[in-house]
Design an enzyme around this catalytic site. Structure first.
Site, PDB file in Angstrom:
ATOM      1  N   TRP A 118      -7.775   2.654  10.891  1.00 30.89           N
ATOM      2  CA  TRP A 118      -6.926   2.513   9.928  1.00 30.89           C
ATOM      3  C   TRP A 118      -5.645   2.489  10.489  1.00 30.89           C
ATOM      4  CZ3 TRP A 118      -3.903   6.463   7.771  1.00 30.89           C
ATOM      5  CH2 TRP A 118      -2.878   6.083   6.559  1.00 30.89           C
ATOM      6  N   ASP A 128      -1.711   0.793  -7.443  1.00 31.85           N
ATOM      7  CA  ASP A 128      -2.445   1.850  -8.074  1.00 31.85           C
ATOM      8  C   ASP A 128      -1.750   2.819  -8.918  1.00 31.85           C
ATOM      9  OD1 ASP A 128      -4.912   3.383  -8.468  1.00 31.85           O
ATOM     10  OD2 ASP A 128      -4.902   4.037  -6.277  1.00 31.85           O
ATOM     11  N   ARG A 143     -12.711   9.655   0.418  1.00 32.61           N
ATOM     12  CA  ARG A 143     -11.556   9.376  -0.267  1.00 32.61           C
ATOM     13  C   ARG A 143     -11.918   9.788  -1.956  1.00 32.61           C
ATOM     14  NH1 ARG A 143      -7.152   5.712   0.668  1.00 32.61           N
ATOM     15  NH2 ARG A 143      -7.223   5.226  -1.560  1.00 32.61           N
ATOM     16  N   TRP A 184      -6.993  -7.084  -4.426  1.00 36.05           N
ATOM     17  CA  TRP A 184      -8.292  -6.356  -4.395  1.00 36.05           C
ATOM     18  C   TRP A 184      -8.524  -5.403  -3.335  1.00 36.05           C
ATOM     19  CZ3 TRP A 184     -11.860  -8.727  -8.054  1.00 36.05           C
ATOM     20  CH2 TRP A 184     -13.381  -8.556  -7.829  1.00 36.05           C
ATOM     21  N   ASP A 185      -8.601  -4.209  -3.532  1.00 33.49           N
ATOM     22  CA  ASP A 185      -8.901  -3.338  -2.475  1.00 33.49           C
ATOM     23  C   ASP A 185     -10.211  -2.550  -2.400  1.00 33.49           C
ATOM     24  OD1 ASP A 185      -7.876  -1.513  -0.510  1.00 33.49           O
ATOM     25  OD2 ASP A 185      -6.312  -0.641  -1.683  1.00 33.49           O
ATOM     26  N   MET A 186     -10.608  -2.138  -1.416  1.00 29.75           N
ATOM     27  CA  MET A 186     -11.878  -1.573  -1.006  1.00 29.75           C
ATOM     28  C   MET A 186     -11.669  -0.309  -0.109  1.00 29.75           C
ATOM     29  SD  MET A 186     -15.358  -2.758   0.764  1.00 29.75           S
ATOM     30  CE  MET A 186     -16.819  -1.851   0.882  1.00 29.75           C
ATOM     31  N   ASN A 187     -11.503   0.888  -0.357  1.00 29.63           N
ATOM     32  CA  ASN A 187     -11.007   2.148   0.310  1.00 29.63           C
ATOM     33  C   ASN A 187     -11.866   2.844   0.997  1.00 29.63           C
ATOM     34  OD1 ASN A 187      -8.005   1.722   0.425  1.00 29.63           O
ATOM     35  ND2 ASN A 187      -8.220   2.040  -1.859  1.00 29.63           N
ATOM     36  N   CYS A 203      -7.867  -6.783   0.462  1.00 27.89           N
ATOM     37  CA  CYS A 203      -7.220  -5.524   1.145  1.00 27.89           C
ATOM     38  C   CYS A 203      -8.549  -4.559   1.288  1.00 27.89           C
ATOM     39  CB  CYS A 203      -6.143  -4.855   0.195  1.00 27.89           C
ATOM     40  SG  CYS A 203      -5.290  -3.163   0.884  1.00 27.89           S
ATOM     41  N   ASP A 216      -2.440  -1.025   6.333  1.00 32.27           N
ATOM     42  CA  ASP A 216      -1.650  -0.101   5.534  1.00 32.27           C
ATOM     43  C   ASP A 216      -0.203   0.353   6.138  1.00 32.27           C
ATOM     44  OD1 ASP A 216      -2.998  -0.318   3.195  1.00 32.27           O
ATOM     45  OD2 ASP A 216      -4.008   1.447   3.439  1.00 32.27           O
TER      46      ASP A 216
END
EC number: 3.2.1.22
Length: 718
Positions: free
Chosen positions: A174, A342, A418, A452-455, A495, A517
């Site tokens: 990351w 967010d 998270r 469109w995120d995926m954390n 993302c 990020d």
């Protein structure tokens, strides 16, 4: 080769490249050639005989070259392309027999079967005429009467060049994606595996095999990329007899893939280029192929708008008046799209609640999003919204109602990351729920962009105790396609905590990548340079972040941050604009205007790396499709070790043409040198040299400080 064995051959020719294969004695074909065009009159049968390995001591009694789909059942001791078995242990090795070659223009299909094991095999190849990129995949079908457990299925294996001596791969984490790793070709196996459930920060599913003499613009280079957004395996291998191969495919978890009778299984496509034009030759081919064949932008003829993203300005602190004020500032500076990040849905004052409840928070937005959207549109900007559909918080109405919708292994500890869990998107009820919520948001509100995120990673991708990781990727693709069909004008950014989901597979469904990020410009440049090996520049968001950086603490001046974003991809702003001084605002506005003047070139040309002898200087240049002009960006990212700079050599020019070079009008000129040097690039008519001189000899830049940027514009003279 046994006496009298027949040889059947096939070839593809396109884009200056030939793919040639040969089947000996009805077996699966061997790869004869993948590279520069062979003469049409080439005797491929003779080439096949010439490439057969001699008999070895303590070896097989008949020379058999490993096929393009290597089989343990044919005496190959390396990694087979298929590892599978039936419940009684049978079917663990194959001996496929060739049925036929089918050619159609730029495509080739190889059909084979093994009636003993009960399998058929289809190998598909397509060679793109414009770019010479090869697309290849494998499909097996279970023609037997019992299920087949598949542990590994590879796309067709490719062979590197005979003089290749090193591999390039990419690792990371990351905020530090696309870190180049160089290693010698192994005696044995070089293995990369990803089990994160997404493409991953930690490794990229691509590899280069380079010859000893390979540089940026000359020498043999083979590049390969697996177009898949989930778990994957990539392997480069040299066996004891010297056979080399590169394989790639989906990494299936134990028991994940069981092929029922009458069903089939296909690999994701592998995309490959073999060139004698070095690493820039690879980049040129992959970039053009991705732009022409994979990228489906809803408005391809419109310029990509300059973004303002709210995240690093307000985080979860959503106040509509504050957001309107930021929109006012962004529009004044020249932004063209406002992206609300967010924090807009219920419970989202922090990152431990609310995911899954995709409705607008009535507390923060009592009248919905319309007042903010209307204000943004009145300023001449479009509106985008952040979502993370694949995730759910335990503290959410969705999870309280449907805890069974989260991926899990019953009886095991529930692992959060998270403060998030992962939804089983492949479960029909989940897919329908997500589509209905997103469809409602897009139908009620004038939104033309989704970030469109995926954390988090997938740690327990299971349903009813069985692994379903690959099914999540297929379900994601299907959901994105369904949304695209319902809302064809909406753009989607991929993302995943930054660059955790960047690949050709997701590029068929998204139009933009969030590279990292990390908005620290110093760190972002080297990540971008590596990513451009496979992707065109316009798909990467490059944002002007705050100083000090929120991820590294580094302080950088506005000129370097703003103009780097202006020439480094799809420009955006992600900082609190109200904190800028008048001088910083003026610099930022000028950089945005500069970007708008040049983005037509930057987003349609081919971007190539520039050769610099100084370790502290690195750069890239984007050349227009017709070769008429280019824009080069050279970054000094460290103190120069020499007393003076070494020449910069350009790339991708016509050797016989002449070019006029100037420091780009409107771009800042670094002025920190203690002893002034008036570069010819800043004088009157600029510098006029041939393409040969610019690529072979080059030119020098003045000494500068670390984290300074030179922007050079060039035009070909009539």
């Amino acid at each position: 080769m046994a006496s009298g064995e027949s040889i059947r051959t096939a070839r593809l020719d396109a884009g200056g490249t030939t793919l040639a294969v040969a089947s000996i004695g009805g077996r699966l074909p061997m790869l004869l050639h993948f590279g520069p065009t062979l003469p049409l009159e080439e005797d491929l049968a003779a080439l096949a005989e010439a490439l057969l390995p001699p008999l070895t001591h303590a070896g097989m009694d008949k020379p058999v070259a490993p096929s393009i789909f290597p089989e343990a059942g044919m005496g190959f001791s390396g990694q087979p392309a298929l590892k599978a078995h039936r419940s009684d242990g049978s079917g663990f090795e194959t001996q496929f027999h060739l049925n036929r070659f089918e050619t159609d223009g730029g495509s080739l299909r190889i059909e084979a079967c093994d009636p003993v094991v009960g399998l058929s095999l289809s190998l598909a190849f397509a060679l793109d005429d414009e770019t010479s990129v090869l697309t290849a995949s494998s499909t097996i079908a279970n023609t037997g009467e019992t299920p087949l457990s598949v542990d590994w299925l590879a796309a067709p294996a490719l062979r590197p060049g005979p003089m290749d001596d090193r591999l390039v791969t990419w690792t990371g984490r990351w905020c530090a994606e696309f870190q180049r790793r160089i290693s010698p070709w192994p005696h044995g196996k070089h293995l990369l595996e990803n089990r994160t459930g997404r493409t991953s920060h930690e490794a990229f599913p691509g590899i280069l095999s380079l010859a000893k003499d390979c540089g940026l613009d000359r020498g043999h280079a083979l590049g390969l990329h697996l177009g898949w957004s989930g778990n994957w395996r990539l392997m480069a291998e040299e066996t004891a007899d010297g056979h080399r191969q590169i394989q790639a495919g989906i990494l299936y978890l134990p028991g994940e893939c069981v092929l029922r009778p009458g069903t089939s299984l296909s690999t994701p496509p592998v995309y490959a280029v073999s060139t004698g034009k070095g690493e820039n030759g690879l980049a040129s081919a992959f970039q053009r192929f991705a732009r022409q064949n994979l990228l489906r932008h809803p408005s391809p003829d419109q310029a990509r708008p300059v973004h303002f993203n709210s995240w690093e300005a307000v985080y979860f602190r959503h106040d509509i008046n504050e957001l309107k004020a930021l929109a006012d500032r962004a529009a004044t500076l020249g932004a063209e799209r406002f992206v609300l990040d967010d924090g807009w849905f219920p419970g989202r004052d922090h990152d431990s609640a609310g995911l899954g409840d995709w409705i607008v928070d009535p507390r923060k937005y009592p009248d919905g999003l319309s007042p903010l959207i209307d204000h943004v549109k009145s300023l001449g900007m479009s509106f985008g919204l952040w979502v993370e559909p694949e995730m759910v918080n335990a503290d959410s109405d969705l999870y309280r109602s449907h805890p069974d919708w989260a991926l899990r292994v019953e009886g095991h500890e529930r692992l959060e990351a998270r403060q998030q869990l992962v939804l089983d998107v492949a479960l029909p009820d989940v897919g329908e729920y997500l589509f209905s919520r997103l469809d409602a948001l897009l139908s009620v509100n004038d939104i033309n962009y989704l970030k469109w995120d995926m954390n988090r990673v997938l740690t327990a991708p299971a349903r009813d105790g069985h692994a379903v990781a690959a099914a999540q990727v297929e379900a994601l693709y299907a959901l994105l396609d369904r949304l695209r069909e319902a809302h064809p004008g909406v753009e989607i950014e991929s993302c995943a905590s930054g660059g955790g989901r960047i690949d050709f597979g997701i590029l068929r469904h998204a139009q933009r990548f969030w590279l990292s990020d990390n908005n620290d410009t110093h760190d972002r440049w080297p990540m971008l340079r590596e990513a451009l090996t496979f992707f065109p520049m316009e798909v990467f968001g490059f944002h002007v972040g705050p100083s000090p950086s929120h991820t590294t603490g580094r302080r950088l001046d506005m000129r370097f941050r703003a103009y780097s974003a202006a020439v480094g991809g799809h420009m955006g702003l992600e900082l609190d604009l109200r904190e800028l001084s008048d001088a910083e605002s003026a610099t930022l506005a000028a950089a945005i205007a500069f970007h708008k003047r040049w983005r037509a070139l930057l987003h349609a040309g081919v971007t190539r790396r520039i050769a610099a002898a100084d370790e502290g200087l690195c750069g890239q240049m984007t050349v227009a499709a017709d070769g008429s002009r280019f824009l080069a960006a050279v970054v000094q990212d460290a103190t120069i070790a020499r007393k003076t700079t070494a020449p910069i050599r350009l790339s991708g020019l016509d050797r016989s043409g002449f070019y006029r070079l100037r420091l780009a009008e409107g771009a800042p000129v670094p002025d920190h040198s203690r002893r002034p040097y008036e570069t010819p690039l800043a004088k009157g008519e600029g510098l006029v040299l041939s393409g040969a001189a610019l690529m072979d000899a080059g030119f020098r830049l003045p000494l500068g400080w670390p984290d300074e940027l030179w922007i050079i514009a060039g035009e070909r003279l009539p």
